[in-house]
Write a protein that holds these residues in place. Structure first.
Motif, PDB file in Angstrom:
ATOM      1  N   GLN A 143       1.095  -1.031  -0.304  1.00 25.33           N
ATOM      2  CA  GLN A 143       0.238  -0.173  -0.140  1.00 25.33           C
ATOM      3  C   GLN A 143       1.014   1.367   0.068  1.00 25.33           C
ATOM      4  OE1 GLN A 143      -2.953   0.294   3.680  1.00 25.33           O
ATOM      5  NE2 GLN A 143      -2.797   2.482   2.935  1.00 25.33           N
ATOM      6  N   ILE A 144       2.135   1.028   0.715  1.00 24.97           N
ATOM      7  CA  ILE A 144       3.605   2.810   0.869  1.00 24.97           C
ATOM      8  C   ILE A 144       3.170   2.899  -0.490  1.00 24.97           C
ATOM      9  CG2 ILE A 144       4.767   2.998   1.709  1.00 24.97           C
ATOM     10  CD1 ILE A 144       3.878   2.091   4.909  1.00 24.97           C
ATOM     11  N   GLN A 145       3.733   1.952  -0.966  1.00 23.26           N
ATOM     12  CA  GLN A 145       4.615   1.826  -2.338  1.00 23.26           C
ATOM     13  C   GLN A 145       3.055   2.609  -3.742  1.00 23.26           C
ATOM     14  OE1 GLN A 145       5.472  -1.840  -3.374  1.00 23.26           O
ATOM     15  NE2 GLN A 145       7.321  -1.549  -2.612  1.00 23.26           N
ATOM     16  N   MET A 146       2.067   2.044  -3.257  1.00 20.95           N
ATOM     17  CA  MET A 146       0.791   2.612  -4.038  1.00 20.95           C
ATOM     18  C   MET A 146       0.974   3.830  -3.658  1.00 20.95           C
ATOM     19  SD  MET A 146      -1.663  -0.806  -3.610  1.00 20.95           S
ATOM     20  CE  MET A 146      -2.924   0.207  -4.962  1.00 20.95           C
ATOM     21  N   GLU A 147       0.861   4.850  -2.358  1.00 20.79           N
ATOM     22  CA  GLU A 147       0.655   5.961  -2.013  1.00 20.79           C
ATOM     23  C   GLU A 147       1.954   6.143  -3.092  1.00 20.79           C
ATOM     24  OE1 GLU A 147       0.244   6.532   1.658  1.00 20.79           O
ATOM     25  OE2 GLU A 147      -0.898   4.801   2.433  1.00 20.79           O
ATOM     26  N   GLU A 148       3.162   5.979  -2.826  1.00 22.75           N
ATOM     27  CA  GLU A 148       4.215   6.613  -2.896  1.00 22.75           C
ATOM     28  C   GLU A 148       4.179   6.623  -4.453  1.00 22.75           C
ATOM     29  OE1 GLU A 148       7.081   5.795  -0.066  1.00 22.75           O
ATOM     30  OE2 GLU A 148       7.521   4.729  -1.743  1.00 22.75           O
ATOM     31  N   LEU A 163      -3.932  -9.980 -15.743  1.00 17.03           N
ATOM     32  CA  LEU A 163      -2.424 -10.288 -15.411  1.00 17.03           C
ATOM     33  C   LEU A 163      -2.255 -11.305 -16.841  1.00 17.03           C
ATOM     34  CD1 LEU A 163      -1.491  -9.624 -12.082  1.00 17.03           C
ATOM     35  CD2 LEU A 163      -2.052  -8.160 -13.681  1.00 17.03           C
ATOM     36  N   SER A 164      -0.972 -11.352 -16.920  1.00 22.29           N
ATOM     37  CA  SER A 164      -0.708 -12.199 -18.442  1.00 22.29           C
ATOM     38  C   SER A 164      -0.102 -13.578 -16.808  1.00 22.29           C
ATOM     39  CB  SER A 164       1.045 -11.782 -18.668  1.00 22.29           C
ATOM     40  OG  SER A 164       1.610 -11.676 -18.021  1.00 22.29           O
ATOM     41  N   LYS A 165      -0.330 -14.559 -18.097  1.00 24.76           N
ATOM     42  CA  LYS A 165       0.328 -15.602 -17.533  1.00 24.76           C
ATOM     43  C   LYS A 165       0.813 -15.510 -15.832  1.00 24.76           C
ATOM     44  CE  LYS A 165      -1.579 -20.079 -19.327  1.00 24.76           C
ATOM     45  NZ  LYS A 165      -1.688 -20.225 -20.375  1.00 24.76           N
ATOM     46  N   ASP A 166       2.365 -15.409 -16.033  1.00 24.57           N
ATOM     47  CA  ASP A 166       3.865 -15.152 -15.366  1.00 24.57           C
ATOM     48  C   ASP A 166       3.828 -13.644 -14.412  1.00 24.57           C
ATOM     49  OD1 ASP A 166       3.908 -12.737 -16.594  1.00 24.57           O
ATOM     50  OD2 ASP A 166       6.065 -13.046 -17.398  1.00 24.57           O
ATOM     51  N   LYS A 167       1.503 -13.124 -14.195  1.00 19.19           N
ATOM     52  CA  LYS A 167       1.614 -11.799 -13.409  1.00 19.19           C
ATOM     53  C   LYS A 167       2.858 -10.974 -13.121  1.00 19.19           C
ATOM     54  CE  LYS A 167      -0.289 -14.693  -9.746  1.00 19.19           C
ATOM     55  NZ  LYS A 167      -1.533 -15.436 -10.212  1.00 19.19           N
ATOM     56  N   SER A 168       2.895 -10.822 -14.253  1.00 14.70           N
ATOM     57  CA  SER A 168       4.476  -9.214 -14.941  1.00 14.70           C
ATOM     58  C   SER A 168       3.529  -8.656 -15.555  1.00 14.70           C
ATOM     59  CB  SER A 168       5.586  -9.997 -15.031  1.00 14.70           C
ATOM     60  OG  SER A 168       5.258 -10.283 -16.305  1.00 14.70           O
ATOM     61  N   LEU A 211       0.397  -4.071  -8.431  1.00 18.08           N
ATOM     62  CA  LEU A 211       0.670  -3.588  -6.746  1.00 18.08           C
ATOM     63  C   LEU A 211      -0.722  -3.880  -6.049  1.00 18.08           C
ATOM     64  CD1 LEU A 211       2.769  -0.689  -6.751  1.00 18.08           C
ATOM     65  CD2 LEU A 211       3.865  -2.855  -5.842  1.00 18.08           C
ATOM     66  N   GLU A 212      -1.812  -3.435  -6.394  1.00 10.88           N
ATOM     67  CA  GLU A 212      -3.324  -3.631  -5.998  1.00 10.88           C
ATOM     68  C   GLU A 212      -3.188  -4.994  -6.422  1.00 10.88           C
ATOM     69  OE1 GLU A 212      -4.991  -2.325  -3.989  1.00 10.88           O
ATOM     70  OE2 GLU A 212      -6.894  -3.432  -4.075  1.00 10.88           O
ATOM     71  N   HIS A 213      -3.122  -5.830  -7.254  1.00  8.15           N
ATOM     72  CA  HIS A 213      -3.669  -7.199  -7.535  1.00  8.15           C
ATOM     73  C   HIS A 213      -2.196  -8.817  -5.943  1.00  8.15           C
ATOM     74  CE1 HIS A 213      -5.332  -9.204 -10.737  1.00  8.15           C
ATOM     75  NE2 HIS A 213      -5.027  -8.276 -11.925  1.00  8.15           N
ATOM     76  N   GLN A 214      -1.335  -7.589  -6.005  1.00  6.72           N
ATOM     77  CA  GLN A 214      -0.328  -8.433  -4.784  1.00  6.72           C
ATOM     78  C   GLN A 214      -0.675  -7.735  -4.032  1.00  6.72           C
ATOM     79  OE1 GLN A 214       3.808  -7.213  -5.643  1.00  6.72           O
ATOM     80  NE2 GLN A 214       3.791  -6.708  -3.800  1.00  6.72           N
ATOM     81  N   ARG A 215      -1.420  -7.054  -3.136  1.00  4.56           N
ATOM     82  CA  ARG A 215      -1.774  -6.583  -2.446  1.00  4.56           C
ATOM     83  C   ARG A 215      -2.539  -7.171  -2.001  1.00  4.56           C
ATOM     84  NH1 ARG A 215      -4.800  -3.731   0.423  1.00  4.56           N
ATOM     85  NH2 ARG A 215      -7.107  -3.850  -0.840  1.00  4.56           N
ATOM     86  N   ARG A 216      -3.566  -7.397  -2.276  1.00  6.27           N
ATOM     87  CA  ARG A 216      -4.736  -8.146  -2.240  1.00  6.27           C
ATOM     88  C   ARG A 216      -4.926  -9.829  -2.340  1.00  6.27           C
ATOM     89  NH1 ARG A 216      -9.835  -6.379  -6.890  1.00  6.27           N
ATOM     90  NH2 ARG A 216      -9.361  -4.717  -6.204  1.00  6.27           N
ATOM     91  N   ALA A 217      -4.005 -10.573  -2.645  1.00  2.58           N
ATOM     92  CA  ALA A 217      -2.992 -11.910  -2.518  1.00  2.58           C
ATOM     93  C   ALA A 217      -2.769 -11.940  -0.770  1.00  2.58           C
ATOM     94  CB  ALA A 217      -2.469 -12.108  -3.611  1.00  2.58           C
ATOM     95  N   GLN A 218      -1.763 -10.871  -0.435  1.00  2.00           N
ATOM     96  CA  GLN A 218      -0.681 -10.812   0.645  1.00  2.00           C
ATOM     97  C   GLN A 218      -1.960 -10.661   1.731  1.00  2.00           C
ATOM     98  OE1 GLN A 218       1.354  -7.489  -0.536  1.00  2.00           O
ATOM     99  NE2 GLN A 218       3.243  -8.689  -0.402  1.00  2.00           N
ATOM    100  N   GLU A 219      -2.873  -9.424   1.378  1.00  2.00           N
ATOM    101  CA  GLU A 219      -4.003  -9.330   2.642  1.00  2.00           C
ATOM    102  C   GLU A 219      -4.780 -10.608   3.086  1.00  2.00           C
ATOM    103  OE1 GLU A 219      -6.466  -5.734   3.068  1.00  2.00           O
ATOM    104  OE2 GLU A 219      -5.560  -5.351   4.867  1.00  2.00           O
ATOM    105  N   HIS A 220      -5.364 -11.395   1.921  1.00  2.00           N
ATOM    106  CA  HIS A 220      -6.125 -12.632   1.637  1.00  2.00           C
ATOM    107  C   HIS A 220      -5.118 -13.568   2.400  1.00  2.00           C
ATOM    108  CE1 HIS A 220      -8.573 -15.441   0.592  1.00  2.00           C
ATOM    109  NE2 HIS A 220      -7.765 -16.330  -0.037  1.00  2.00           N
ATOM    110  N   GLU A 221      -3.601 -14.197   2.337  1.00  2.00           N
ATOM    111  CA  GLU A 221      -2.691 -14.749   3.282  1.00  2.00           C
ATOM    112  C   GLU A 221      -3.012 -13.934   5.018  1.00  2.00           C
ATOM    113  OE1 GLU A 221      -0.957 -17.265   2.836  1.00  2.00           O
ATOM    114  OE2 GLU A 221      -2.499 -17.215   0.520  1.00  2.00           O
TER     115      GLU A 221
END
Ligand SMILES: [Zn+2]
Ligand SMILES: [Zn+2]
Ligand SMILES: [Zn+2]
Length: 269
Positions: free
Chosen positions: A133-138, A168-173, A231-241
């Protein structure tokens, strides 16, 4: 000097330390609004833990639930004042900053008790998602998108980043389909406003020309838009974990907040 000594020496006027033990301070503290007004009073205790770490709790039978992830009260009932707030307090400046966070934190608790929501500007994602989230805000801040686009999306589920995200693409990049419209909904402006076409507002007051959607490939802020989606894809996955592991350790929702992710997880699983 221990963290507790630092805090004892810098106690602000709105807090009263009424008992000092070797590893514990007992405090009566008043919630501090940024405007300088005050809120409810809280009976608290501050514990010194191993490695000079500190933790602050409310005394039993106070205003707060024993644990609430949405209210930033940890499963052991300690407060999460901000990211890494249990770190050792090693200077008077750090101690003053700690007290300041505590005053605002109590004010956020007052707000949560009244509104059943945590104030949006004080919100931080849980677990590792906080760093994302901090990266997204920046990224969003220089474009003026932080509050209305990033925070509103994360904490109120509003806007282009708040709902379903571009695939996202298959490799999520990367994002698929470069020739699709910019996910932010940017529109093309006519000359001489074309360069700033990422503004959604009309280019000039009273302009009646049709502003067609910009393709993502052509969006002037393409790299920021794409990074925010990734980053939002990543943030949601992290929060889900994070919530999955809480649920596994039997942490339950306290029921004092409208949107508790523990409750939502229960429904979606
Ligand atoms: Zn709760
Ligand atoms: Zn126009
Ligand atoms: Zn755009």
């Amino acid at each position: 000097m221990s963290s507790l000594d630092q805090l004892n020496d810098t106690c602000p006027a709105w807090a009263n330390i009424f008992e000092v033990q070797r590893r514990k301070l007992r405090v009566l503290a008043v919630a501090q609004q940024p405007s300088g007004l005050t809120g409810r009073s809280y009976f608290l205790f501050i514990n010194l833990r191993r490695d000079n770490l500190v933790a602050v709790f409310e005394e039993p039978d106070g205003h707060l639930p024993l644990c609430c992830v949405e209210r930033h009260i940890n499963p052991d009932a300690s407060f999460c004042l901000h990211y890494n707030s249990t770190e050792p307090v090693q200077s008077a400046a750090m101690a003053r900053e700690w007290w300041r966070s505590l005053g605002f934190y109590l004010n956020n608790q007052d707000y949560a008790s009244r509104r059943r929501k945590w104030p949006m500007l004080a919100q931080l994602s849980h677990g590792d998602a906080a760093i994302t989230q901090i990266q997204m805000e920046e990224l969003a801040e220089p474009l003026g998108w932080k509050e209305e686009e990033v925070l509103a999306a994360i904490f109120r589920k509003r806007g282009w980043l708040g709902g379903r995200l571009p695939r996202l693409s298959k490799d999520k990049s990367s994002l698929v389909n470069l020739r699709s419209p910019c996910p932010r909904g940017c529109t093309r402006k006519h000359h001489p406003f074309r360069k700033s076409s990422c503004e959604r507002l009309n280019c000039a007051e009273g302009c009646r020309r049709l502003h067609k959607p910009t393709l993502r490939a052509d969006c002037p802020n393409r790299s920021v838009v794409e990074s925010l989606v990734l980053l939002e894809h990543q943030r949601r996955a992290q929060e889900h974990e994070f919530f999955k592991s809480l649920k596994n350790s039997q942490v339950i929702c306290c029921g004092t907040m409208d949107n508790c992710s523990l409750r939502q997880e229960e429904i979606s699983n």
